[in-house]
Design a protein around this motif. Structure first.
Motif, PDB file in Angstrom:
ATOM      1  N   LYS A   1       0.840  -1.250  -0.079  1.00 16.82           N
ATOM      2  CA  LYS A   1      -0.031   0.087  -0.033  1.00 16.82           C
ATOM      3  C   LYS A   1       0.788   1.331  -0.141  1.00 16.82           C
ATOM      4  O   LYS A   1       1.747   1.243   0.860  1.00 16.82           O
ATOM      5  N   ILE A   2       0.870   2.011  -0.993  1.00 11.19           N
ATOM      6  CA  ILE A   2       1.431   3.216  -1.184  1.00 11.19           C
ATOM      7  C   ILE A   2       0.933   4.385  -0.366  1.00 11.19           C
ATOM      8  O   ILE A   2      -0.120   4.603  -1.061  1.00 11.19           O
TER       9      ILE A   2
ATOM     10  N   ALA B   1      -2.833  10.055   6.719  1.00 13.48           N
ATOM     11  CA  ALA B   1      -2.670   9.388   5.670  1.00 13.48           C
ATOM     12  C   ALA B   1      -2.281   7.864   5.946  1.00 13.48           C
ATOM     13  O   ALA B   1      -2.717   6.857   5.355  1.00 13.48           O
ATOM     14  N   ILE B   2      -1.344   7.597   6.938  1.00 12.17           N
ATOM     15  CA  ILE B   2      -1.157   6.343   7.276  1.00 12.17           C
ATOM     16  C   ILE B   2      -1.963   5.514   8.101  1.00 12.17           C
ATOM     17  O   ILE B   2      -2.382   4.435   7.889  1.00 12.17           O
TER      18      ILE B   2
ATOM     19  N   GLU C   1      -6.484   1.208   8.004  1.00 13.68           N
ATOM     20  CA  GLU C   1      -7.622   0.727   8.188  1.00 13.68           C
ATOM     21  C   GLU C   1      -7.945   0.104   7.111  1.00 13.68           C
ATOM     22  O   GLU C   1      -8.960  -0.803   7.126  1.00 13.68           O
ATOM     23  N   GLU C   2      -7.355  -0.032   5.760  1.00 15.23           N
ATOM     24  CA  GLU C   2      -7.496  -0.524   4.605  1.00 15.23           C
ATOM     25  C   GLU C   2      -6.936  -1.971   4.613  1.00 15.23           C
ATOM     26  O   GLU C   2      -7.141  -2.745   3.668  1.00 15.23           O
TER      27      GLU C   2
ATOM     28  N   ASP D   1      -5.417  -5.349   6.466  1.00 11.46           N
ATOM     29  CA  ASP D   1      -5.526  -6.657   7.511  1.00 11.46           C
ATOM     30  C   ASP D   1      -4.050  -6.282   8.416  1.00 11.46           C
ATOM     31  O   ASP D   1      -3.047  -5.960   7.882  1.00 11.46           O
ATOM     32  N   GLU D   2      -4.195  -6.806   9.600  1.00 14.11           N
ATOM     33  CA  GLU D   2      -3.167  -6.454  10.617  1.00 14.11           C
ATOM     34  C   GLU D   2      -1.896  -7.370   9.951  1.00 14.11           C
ATOM     35  O   GLU D   2      -0.705  -6.634   9.986  1.00 14.11           O
ATOM     36  N   GLU D   3      -1.782  -8.365   9.252  1.00 10.69           N
ATOM     37  CA  GLU D   3      -0.779  -8.953   8.803  1.00 10.69           C
ATOM     38  C   GLU D   3      -0.155  -8.429   7.757  1.00 10.69           C
ATOM     39  O   GLU D   3       0.988  -8.488   7.302  1.00 10.69           O
ATOM     40  N   ASP D   4      -0.907  -7.548   7.137  1.00  7.73           N
ATOM     41  CA  ASP D   4      -0.465  -6.902   5.747  1.00  7.73           C
ATOM     42  C   ASP D   4       0.014  -5.519   6.105  1.00  7.73           C
ATOM     43  O   ASP D   4       0.738  -4.884   5.298  1.00  7.73           O
ATOM     44  N   PHE D   5       0.049  -5.033   7.379  1.00  6.49           N
ATOM     45  CA  PHE D   5       0.454  -3.729   7.788  1.00  6.49           C
ATOM     46  C   PHE D   5       1.783  -3.246   7.604  1.00  6.49           C
ATOM     47  O   PHE D   5       2.137  -2.298   7.182  1.00  6.49           O
TER      48      PHE D   5
END
Length: 128
Positions: A4-5, A61-62, A67-68, A70-74
């Motif tokens: 996620k940019i 922004a962060i 919020e978009e 999942d926790e594992e993708d953070f």
């Protein structure tokens, strides 16, 4: 999931506040050395707050990116800041390091500290 940019506009940054944030982070590291290598996390958190003050909108922004995902993708959040000054760049590295609710990643805080030191050191004069 792909990274996620998050794009931050450095033109909204307060350069004087960014320099103060860099000084606060460097001071946190200096105090840690004086304590025998034990850094007080509240000193780093204070520097993060100064960095957030220097770059309006960075936290929002962060958080929106968080919020978009999942926790594992953070960990896949990447922050872009084309054209930032060295001090603003250091602030954005520090802000990015603090994106986790349970604290910052030390390796990323170290990167921000190195950038802050470089931002505060006057450029070496070219040799004739």
């Amino acid at each position: 999931m792909a990274n996620k940019i998050v794009t931050i506009d450095p033109s909204v940054a307060d350069e004087a506040a960014a320099a103060r944030a860099c000084k606060a982070l460097c001071r946190a590291y200096d105090l840690g050395e004086e304590r025998g290598g034990s850094m007080d996390w509240s000193d780093v958190e204070a520097a993060v707050e100064k960095a957030l003050d220097a770059v309006p909108g960075a936290r929002a922004a962060i958080e929106a990116a968080r919020e978009e995902l999942d926790e594992e993708d953070f960990d896949d959040i990447q922050v872009e800041w084309k054209g930032a000054s060295p001090a603003v760049h250091a602030c954005l590295l520090l802000i990015h390091s603090a994106r986790h609710e349970d604290g910052s990643e030390w390796e990323e805080v170290d990167m921000a500290w190195e950038a802050a030191r470089e931002a505060l050191e006057p450029a070496a004069a070219p040799r004739p």
